[in-house]
Design a protein around this motif. Structure first.
Motif, PDB file in Angstrom:
ATOM      1  N   ARG A  50      -4.819   2.837  -1.788  1.00 48.82           N
ATOM      2  CA  ARG A  50      -3.568   3.405  -2.317  1.00 48.82           C
ATOM      3  C   ARG A  50      -2.370   2.574  -1.882  1.00 48.82           C
ATOM      4  NH1 ARG A  50      -4.803   8.543  -4.126  1.00 48.82           N
ATOM      5  NH2 ARG A  50      -2.629   9.009  -4.485  1.00 48.82           N
ATOM      6  N   CYS A  51      -1.390   2.469  -2.771  1.00 43.20           N
ATOM      7  CA  CYS A  51      -0.166   1.710  -2.481  1.00 43.20           C
ATOM      8  C   CYS A  51       0.770   2.576  -1.632  1.00 43.20           C
ATOM      9  CB  CYS A  51       0.521   1.348  -3.791  1.00 43.20           C
ATOM     10  SG  CYS A  51       2.061   0.450  -3.566  1.00 43.20           S
ATOM     11  N   ILE A  52       1.209   2.034  -0.490  1.00 45.84           N
ATOM     12  CA  ILE A  52       2.102   2.833   0.375  1.00 45.84           C
ATOM     13  C   ILE A  52       3.561   2.759  -0.101  1.00 45.84           C
ATOM     14  CG2 ILE A  52       0.637   2.756   2.425  1.00 45.84           C
ATOM     15  CD1 ILE A  52       2.506   0.579   3.565  1.00 45.84           C
ATOM     16  N   TRP A  88      -6.962  -7.700  -0.421  1.00 51.13           N
ATOM     17  CA  TRP A  88      -6.100  -6.533  -0.601  1.00 51.13           C
ATOM     18  C   TRP A  88      -4.638  -6.888  -0.335  1.00 51.13           C
ATOM     19  CZ3 TRP A  88      -7.555  -2.331  -3.009  1.00 51.13           C
ATOM     20  CH2 TRP A  88      -8.912  -1.983  -3.014  1.00 51.13           C
ATOM     21  N   CYS A  89      -3.772  -6.418  -1.209  1.00 52.87           N
ATOM     22  CA  CYS A  89      -2.326  -6.540  -0.997  1.00 52.87           C
ATOM     23  C   CYS A  89      -1.978  -5.876   0.338  1.00 52.87           C
ATOM     24  CB  CYS A  89      -1.606  -5.828  -2.144  1.00 52.87           C
ATOM     25  SG  CYS A  89       0.167  -5.620  -1.893  1.00 52.87           S
ATOM     26  N   PRO A  90      -1.053  -6.454   1.112  1.00 49.86           N
ATOM     27  CA  PRO A  90      -0.715  -5.865   2.422  1.00 49.86           C
ATOM     28  C   PRO A  90      -0.079  -4.478   2.340  1.00 49.86           C
ATOM     29  CG  PRO A  90       0.565  -7.885   2.010  1.00 49.86           C
ATOM     30  CD  PRO A  90      -0.402  -7.743   0.890  1.00 49.86           C
ATOM     31  N   ILE A 149       4.593  -5.852 -12.611  1.00 48.70           N
ATOM     32  CA  ILE A 149       3.230  -6.233 -13.000  1.00 48.70           C
ATOM     33  C   ILE A 149       2.206  -5.245 -12.435  1.00 48.70           C
ATOM     34  CG2 ILE A 149       2.778  -7.877 -11.125  1.00 48.70           C
ATOM     35  CD1 ILE A 149       1.816  -8.224 -14.862  1.00 48.70           C
ATOM     36  N   CYS A 150       2.523  -4.640 -11.270  1.00 49.08           N
ATOM     37  CA  CYS A 150       1.634  -3.609 -10.725  1.00 49.08           C
ATOM     38  C   CYS A 150       1.582  -2.400 -11.655  1.00 49.08           C
ATOM     39  CB  CYS A 150       2.118  -3.150  -9.356  1.00 49.08           C
ATOM     40  SG  CYS A 150       2.222  -4.455  -8.129  1.00 49.08           S
ATOM     41  N   ARG A 151       2.624  -2.202 -12.439  1.00 40.95           N
ATOM     42  CA  ARG A 151       2.708  -1.043 -13.329  1.00 40.95           C
ATOM     43  C   ARG A 151       2.087  -1.303 -14.691  1.00 40.95           C
ATOM     44  NH1 ARG A 151       7.063   2.367 -11.202  1.00 40.95           N
ATOM     45  NH2 ARG A 151       7.725   1.343  -9.281  1.00 40.95           N
ATOM     46  N   CYS A 164      -6.955  -3.751  -8.935  1.00 43.00           N
ATOM     47  CA  CYS A 164      -6.078  -4.913  -9.185  1.00 43.00           C
ATOM     48  C   CYS A 164      -5.147  -5.190  -8.020  1.00 43.00           C
ATOM     49  CB  CYS A 164      -5.334  -4.789 -10.509  1.00 43.00           C
ATOM     50  SG  CYS A 164      -4.470  -3.268 -10.746  1.00 43.00           S
ATOM     51  N   CYS A 165      -5.105  -4.324  -7.010  1.00 46.48           N
ATOM     52  CA  CYS A 165      -4.329  -4.629  -5.798  1.00 46.48           C
ATOM     53  C   CYS A 165      -4.999  -5.737  -4.984  1.00 46.48           C
ATOM     54  CB  CYS A 165      -4.157  -3.384  -4.934  1.00 46.48           C
ATOM     55  SG  CYS A 165      -3.247  -2.065  -5.750  1.00 46.48           S
ATOM     56  N   ARG A 166      -6.152  -6.216  -5.432  1.00 51.11           N
ATOM     57  CA  ARG A 166      -6.785  -7.377  -4.792  1.00 51.11           C
ATOM     58  C   ARG A 166      -6.550  -8.652  -5.604  1.00 51.11           C
ATOM     59  NH1 ARG A 166     -12.459  -5.985  -5.093  1.00 51.11           N
ATOM     60  NH2 ARG A 166     -12.935  -7.710  -3.708  1.00 51.11           N
TER      61      ARG A 166
HETATM   62  S1  SF4 Z   1       2.556  -3.437  -4.340  1.00 46.99           S
HETATM   63 FE1  SF4 Z   1       1.271  -1.617  -4.344  1.00 46.99          FE
HETATM   64  S2  SF4 Z   1       0.478  -1.442  -6.466  1.00 46.99           S
HETATM   65 FE2  SF4 Z   1       1.235  -3.561  -6.188  1.00 46.99          FE
HETATM   66  S3  SF4 Z   1      -0.563  -4.765  -5.539  1.00 46.99           S
HETATM   67 FE3  SF4 Z   1       0.501  -4.066  -3.654  1.00 46.99          FE
HETATM   68  S4  SF4 Z   1      -0.541  -2.147  -3.103  1.00 46.99           S
HETATM   69 FE4  SF4 Z   1      -1.062  -2.589  -5.254  1.00 46.99          FE
END
Ligand code: SF4
Length: 213
Positions: free
Chosen positions: A113-115, A105-107, A123-125, A50-52
Motif C-alpha cells: 500500500r502507498c503511504i 518496491w517504491c520507497p 502516472i501512479c494514478r 506497478c509500485c515495483r
Molecule cells: S508513490 Fe505510491 S502509488 Fe506511486 S509507486 Fe510509490 S507507493 Fe506506488
C-alpha cells in the motif's frame, strides 16, 4: 537555478497550487475509475504491483505536492522512507550501469500500500489502463494497458482513457509553477529521488552532485 535551489526555495505551503493539483488528481481518479469500471478491471490484489515499476516523474508541481505529503509523515516513517530511497537509488544505479532490468518496491510502498496515496503523482494514478492522447504535433497516440489488463478476458470491449485533457491541465499548472519559481530545466525523478531531493544532494534526473550550494 538548479533543482536543489528550486527545492529549497519552493515554499512549503502553496494552497492555491495544491488546491488545483488536488482537484486535477480527483478528476484523474474519476476518469480512471470510469474506464476501469467499464472494463471490469481492478488493481486490488495484483501480484505484479506497478509500485515495483521504475517511473520517472516530470513536473515540479507534482514534486512540490509529494513533498507536502512527506512533510506530514511521522518521523519514523520519514526516516524509513529516506533509508529505503537511498537503497532504491543504489540498486537502480547498479541495474542501469549493467543494463539490467529493475523491479523494486517504491520507497513509499508498505506491504503493498502507498503511504502517500493522496499525494501520489499522475502516472501512479493512470498506469494500467489503455489510453489515447491527441498530441498537437504527433496526432493520435494510442497506448496499451498493463499486461494484466491486456491478458484479462472480458465481455465488453474496453474503451481507452483519454489522457489529452489531463495532460493539458497539468501542463498549464506546471507552467504557472515554473513561472513563479523561475525554474526552467527539465525534471525527471523517481519517487526515491524526490524523497532524497528534500535533503539535498540530488540534481535533475537523479544525478548526484559533487557539491551542493
Ligand atoms: S508513490 Fe505510491 S502509488 Fe506511486 S509507486 Fe510509490 S507507493 Fe506506488
Amino acid at each position: 537555478m538548479d533543482f536543489n535551489d528550486a527545492s529549497r526555495t519552493l515554499p512549503l505551503h502553496l494552497p492555491d497550487w495544491f488546491d488545483r493539483i488536488a482537484a486535477e488528481y480527483a478528476r484523474m481518479d474519476a476518469a480512471y475509475d470510469a474506464v476501469a469500471a467499464h472494463a471490469g478491471f481492478t488493481c486490488s490484489g495484483c501480484e505484479d504491483n506497478c509500485c515495483r515499476t521504475r517511473f520517472r516523474h516530470h513536473t515540479l508541481i507534482e514534486y512540490a505536492y509529494l513533498r507536502q505529503g512527506l512533510e506530514g509523515l511521522a518521523a519514523g516513517d520519514r526516516r524509513r522512507a529516506d533509508a529505503d530511497a537511498r537503497r532504491y537509488q543504489e540498486a537502480l544505479r547498479e541495474a542501469e550501469s549493467q543494463g539490467a532490468s529493475f523491479r523494486q518496491w517504491c520507497p513509499l510502498n508498505r506491504d503493498g500500500r502507498c503511504i502517500l496515496y493522496a499525494y501520489r503523482p499522475m502516472i501512479c494514478r493512470l498506469h494500467g489502463l489503455p489510453h489515447i492522447l491527441h498530441h498537437p504535433v504527433r496526432g493520435l497516440i494510442r497506448g496499451t494497458g498493463c499486461h494484466v489488463f491486456e491478458q484479462a478476458q472480458r465481455r465488453v470491449a474496453p474503451r481507452p482513457l483519454d489522457r489529452s485533457g489531463i495532460y493539458q491541465t497539468l501542463a498549464g499548472l506546471e507552467q504557472t509553477v515554473r513561472k513563479a519559481t523561475g525554474f526552467g530545466a527539465p525534471v525527471g525523478m523517481t519517487i526515491a529521488e524526490m524523497i532524497l531531493a528534500m535533503e539535498g544532494g540530488i540534481a535533475l534526473g537523479g544525478r548526484k552532485r559533487e557539491s551542493i550550494g
